[in-house]
Design an enzyme around this catalytic site. Structure first.
Site, short mmCIF file in Angstrom:
data_model
loop_
_atom_site.label_atom_id
_atom_site.label_comp_id
_atom_site.label_asym_id
_atom_site.label_seq_id
_atom_site.Cartn_x
_atom_site.Cartn_y
_atom_site.Cartn_z
N HIS A 146 -35.61 45.84 78.65
CA HIS A 146 -35.57 46.47 79.97
C HIS A 146 -35.13 45.41 80.99
CE1 HIS A 146 -38.54 50.00 79.09
NE2 HIS A 146 -37.69 49.79 78.10
N CYS A 150 -43.35 47.04 81.40
CA CYS A 150 -42.81 46.13 82.40
C CYS A 150 -43.84 45.81 83.49
CB CYS A 150 -41.55 46.72 83.02
SG CYS A 150 -40.18 46.81 81.83
N CYS A 207 -41.98 50.76 84.01
CA CYS A 207 -42.79 51.44 83.00
C CYS A 207 -44.06 50.61 82.76
CB CYS A 207 -41.99 51.58 81.71
SG CYS A 207 -41.75 50.03 80.81
N GLU A 262 -36.25 44.54 83.83
CA GLU A 262 -37.33 43.71 84.37
C GLU A 262 -37.70 42.58 83.42
OE1 GLU A 262 -37.18 47.05 84.08
OE2 GLU A 262 -38.77 48.00 85.24
#
Length: 142
Positions: free
Chosen positions: A46, A79, A76, A48
């Site tokens: 992801h 993260c 999410c 992040e």
């Protein structure tokens, strides 16, 4: 936030879900990334996490004290936990994610008593723009 949007747009151009993230400390960009889940065949790639990893590598520390994170979508739960572990000072995000978010939706990680570090959070920054980018991406996929 503009750099996060640039990363999100680049991710979309690569066929990735358009999310971008940027780590900043004292006005200096330390790291920026867009999603690379498909390209890396990695469910944890992801934006992040990629940006946090790059910033931590640059600083030589897993704790990103005094750093702020800008991201185009509410993080999410995975993260959000990493943001806490990294000791991010402030989290700024664009679109809210009622289905998959972990900050203002879902488990609301920073509200749990087991959360050791709670960053300051500001959500909804350029929310319409961020949401439109995601809607367009998924409309083209269908």
């Amino acid at each position: 936030m503009e750099l996060a949007f640039a990363e999100a747009e680049a991710a979309a151009a690569r066929g990735e879900v358009p999310v971008g993230a940027v780590v900043v400390r004292q006005g200096r960009v330390l790291a920026r990334a867009g999603n690379r889940v498909e390209a890396d065949s990695d469910p944890t790639a992801h934006a992040e996490l990629l940006a946090l990893r790059a910033a931590a590598g640059l600083l030589g520390s897993p704790r990103l004290l005094g750093c702020d994170l800008y991201v185009t979508l509410e993080p999410c739960p995975m993260c959000a936990a990493a943001i806490s572990f990294a000791r991010i000072r402030r989290l700024y995000f664009g679109a809210y994610d009622p289905k998959g978010g972990g900050v203002d939706h879902g488990p609301r990680l920073y509200d749990l008593p087991s959360c050791h570090h709670r960053p300051e959070v500001a959500g909804g920054l350029q929310e319409r723009r961020a949401a439109a980018l995601l809607r367009l991406f998924f409309a083209e996929k269908r």
